[in-house]
Design a protein around this motif. Structure first.
Motif, short mmCIF file in Angstrom:
data_model
loop_
_atom_site.label_atom_id
_atom_site.label_comp_id
_atom_site.label_asym_id
_atom_site.label_seq_id
_atom_site.Cartn_x
_atom_site.Cartn_y
_atom_site.Cartn_z
N LYS A 191 0.82 -1.20 0.00
CA LYS A 191 0.00 0.00 0.00
C LYS A 191 0.86 1.26 0.00
CE LYS A 191 -4.07 -1.91 2.36
NZ LYS A 191 -5.00 -1.74 3.51
N VAL A 192 0.35 2.28 -0.66
CA VAL A 192 1.01 3.58 -0.68
C VAL A 192 0.27 4.51 0.28
CG1 VAL A 192 1.60 5.60 -2.06
CG2 VAL A 192 1.80 3.31 -3.05
N TYR A 193 1.00 5.08 1.20
CA TYR A 193 0.42 5.98 2.19
C TYR A 193 0.90 7.41 1.94
CZ TYR A 193 -0.90 1.86 4.92
OH TYR A 193 -1.45 0.67 5.34
N GLU A 194 -0.02 8.36 2.07
CA GLU A 194 0.30 9.77 1.91
C GLU A 194 0.06 10.49 3.23
OE1 GLU A 194 -2.40 10.64 -1.20
OE2 GLU A 194 -0.97 10.16 -2.80
N PRO A 195 0.67 11.66 3.43
CA PRO A 195 0.49 12.38 4.70
C PRO A 195 -0.97 12.66 5.05
CG PRO A 195 2.32 13.32 3.48
CD PRO A 195 1.66 12.33 2.56
N GLU A 196 -1.82 12.86 4.03
CA GLU A 196 -3.23 13.17 4.29
C GLU A 196 -3.93 12.07 5.08
OE1 GLU A 196 -1.70 13.46 1.48
OE2 GLU A 196 -2.00 15.47 0.67
N LYS A 197 -3.46 10.82 4.95
CA LYS A 197 -4.11 9.71 5.63
C LYS A 197 -3.89 9.75 7.14
CE LYS A 197 -4.06 6.60 1.65
NZ LYS A 197 -3.65 5.29 1.10
N ILE A 198 -2.86 10.45 7.55
CA ILE A 198 -2.57 10.53 8.99
C ILE A 198 -3.70 11.23 9.72
CG2 ILE A 198 -0.97 11.43 10.72
CD1 ILE A 198 1.24 11.25 8.57
N VAL A 235 6.82 10.15 16.98
CA VAL A 235 7.16 9.60 15.66
C VAL A 235 6.93 10.65 14.57
CG1 VAL A 235 6.63 7.81 13.97
CG2 VAL A 235 6.69 7.24 16.39
N LEU A 236 5.83 11.38 14.68
CA LEU A 236 5.53 12.42 13.68
C LEU A 236 6.63 13.48 13.64
CD1 LEU A 236 1.69 13.00 14.11
CD2 LEU A 236 2.86 12.33 12.00
N ARG A 237 7.10 13.89 14.79
CA ARG A 237 8.16 14.90 14.83
C ARG A 237 9.44 14.38 14.20
NH1 ARG A 237 6.76 16.96 20.99
NH2 ARG A 237 5.35 18.66 20.40
N THR A 250 10.40 6.21 5.50
CA THR A 250 9.50 5.07 5.33
C THR A 250 9.46 4.20 6.58
OG1 THR A 250 9.92 5.04 2.94
CG2 THR A 250 8.97 3.05 3.91
N HIS A 251 10.61 3.98 7.21
CA HIS A 251 10.63 3.13 8.41
C HIS A 251 9.84 3.78 9.54
CE1 HIS A 251 13.94 5.96 9.13
NE2 HIS A 251 13.83 5.68 10.42
N LEU A 252 9.83 5.10 9.59
CA LEU A 252 9.04 5.78 10.61
C LEU A 252 7.55 5.72 10.28
CD1 LEU A 252 11.32 8.91 11.17
CD2 LEU A 252 10.98 7.00 12.75
N ALA A 253 7.22 5.84 9.00
CA ALA A 253 5.81 5.71 8.59
C ALA A 253 5.30 4.30 8.90
CB ALA A 253 5.68 6.02 7.10
N ALA A 254 6.17 3.30 8.71
CA ALA A 254 5.78 1.92 9.02
C ALA A 254 5.53 1.73 10.51
CB ALA A 254 6.86 0.96 8.54
N GLU A 255 6.17 2.55 11.32
CA GLU A 255 5.92 2.54 12.77
C GLU A 255 4.67 3.34 13.12
OE1 GLU A 255 8.12 4.12 16.89
OE2 GLU A 255 9.22 4.09 14.99
N PHE A 257 1.73 4.21 11.25
CA PHE A 257 0.36 3.85 10.89
C PHE A 257 -0.23 2.73 11.76
CE2 PHE A 257 1.42 6.37 7.16
CZ PHE A 257 0.26 7.11 7.01
N PRO A 258 0.54 1.69 12.11
CA PRO A 258 -0.02 0.73 13.08
C PRO A 258 -0.31 1.37 14.43
CG PRO A 258 1.86 -0.23 11.93
CD PRO A 258 1.83 1.23 11.57
N LEU A 259 0.53 2.32 14.83
CA LEU A 259 0.30 3.02 16.09
C LEU A 259 -0.96 3.87 16.03
CD1 LEU A 259 1.37 3.61 18.90
CD2 LEU A 259 2.87 5.34 17.92
#
Length: 294
Positions: A191-198, A235-237, A250-255, A257-259
């Motif tokens: 899946k491709v995730y964009e900042p808007e999904k946050i 994580v966002l910061r 990417t590794h931070l995004a992978a952390e 979205f599950p959170l």
């Protein structure tokens, strides 16, 4: 060399030294480790579980690093800003680019234990809040609670409320909102995730916070949501800093979205439990909760 943490104040060529040239740098192979500032700096505390709502602490810096940890390191505190007591050894813009939003305290796993890396001198006797920070870290690792005042009688930890949750979600919304202007996306699995999904997750909680605040909640369930929200902010910061520096996040995004999913799930479990306990009637419209009811 024991853990995978890089430092931001390492350079091939030295920036100009304005004062204290003898304390400004040390040669490291073919490069230089330089110290952009000395004396007092302000740190932002990233671990809400450790610091229970506290956000900043001042500490002296005498040659310590600004760190760039790998994904297996946990940022406990970051350099947030300078103070009126900060002594700049080079151009202020260079100082900001080198230190601000970089890690000041990092926890990394090492064998069966862990290793803490400190940039500032938290043990300095004139900085009691910084001293206490070291004590809390040790206490957390030993699974014991440290008194806020070592010489005073033991006091219970402060009770967190829905206002603490509002503060964390508000901080997350601010950082997430600023990332929506950045041309980035992350491929996680298929899946491709964009900042808007946050903000989809954050806004779902934000719109329903007032109901929890009116219920004057406290307890472990609320603490769990607050702690997860604080981790999201941290994580966002780190993501925002990495993207701003042109590094892959990417590794931070992978952390992240599950959170986000875990935090939202815990939030709604508490939310609907609160609705049931206060006998609030939930009206439905085509299988969805109506805005009026929420």
């Amino acid at each position: 060399n024991l853990v995978n943490v890089k430092i931001a104040n390492l350079a091939k060529s030295l920036p100009p030294s304005l004062k204290n040239h003898d304390k400004f740098f040390v040669q490291y192979g073919c490069s230089y480790v330089f110290h952009p500032v000395r004396e007092e700096v302000r740190l932002r505390l990233e671990s809400d579980a450790l610091f229970q709502g506290e956000e900043f602490v001042k500490a002296p810096l005498f040659g310590g690093p600004a760190m760039l940890p790998s994904e297996d390191g946990t940022v406990i505190a970051s350099y947030h800003s300078f103070t009126e007591k900060t002594v700049f050894l080079t151009d202020e813009e260079i100082c900001r680019n080198t230190l601000i939003e970089k890690a000041a305290i990092v926890r990394s796993k090492l064998g069966k234990g862990c290793l803490y890396l400190f940039g500032p001198h938290l043990e300095h006797p004139l900085y009691k809040d910084a001293n206490l920070l070291v004590g809390r870290i040790i206490a957390a690792e030993k699974s014991v609670q440290l008194n806020n005042n070592i010489q005073a009688a033991s006091a219970p930890p402060p009770v967190r409320s829905s206002k603490d949750l509002r503060r964390q979600i508000s901080n997350a919304r601010i950082v997430a909102g600023s990332m929506e202007f950045m041309p980035v996306k992350w491929l996680i699995g298929c899946k491709v995730y964009e900042p808007e999904k946050i903000r989809v997750f954050l806004e779902a909680m934000w719109r329903r916070l007032r109901r929890l605040e009116r219920a004057h909640l406290s307890g472990w369930e609320l603490d769990e949501v607050i702690s997860k929200a604080a981790r999201i902010v941290s994580v966002l910061r780190r993501m925002h800093t990495a993207i701003g520096e042109g590094r892959d996040a990417t590794h931070l995004a992978a952390e992240l979205f599950p959170l986000l999913r875990e935090c939202t799930s815990s939030f709604f479990s508490l939310y609907f439990k609160t609705l049931r306990s206060t006998d609030i009637e939930i009206s439905c419209d085509r299988g969805r909760l109506s805005p009026a009811a929420l």
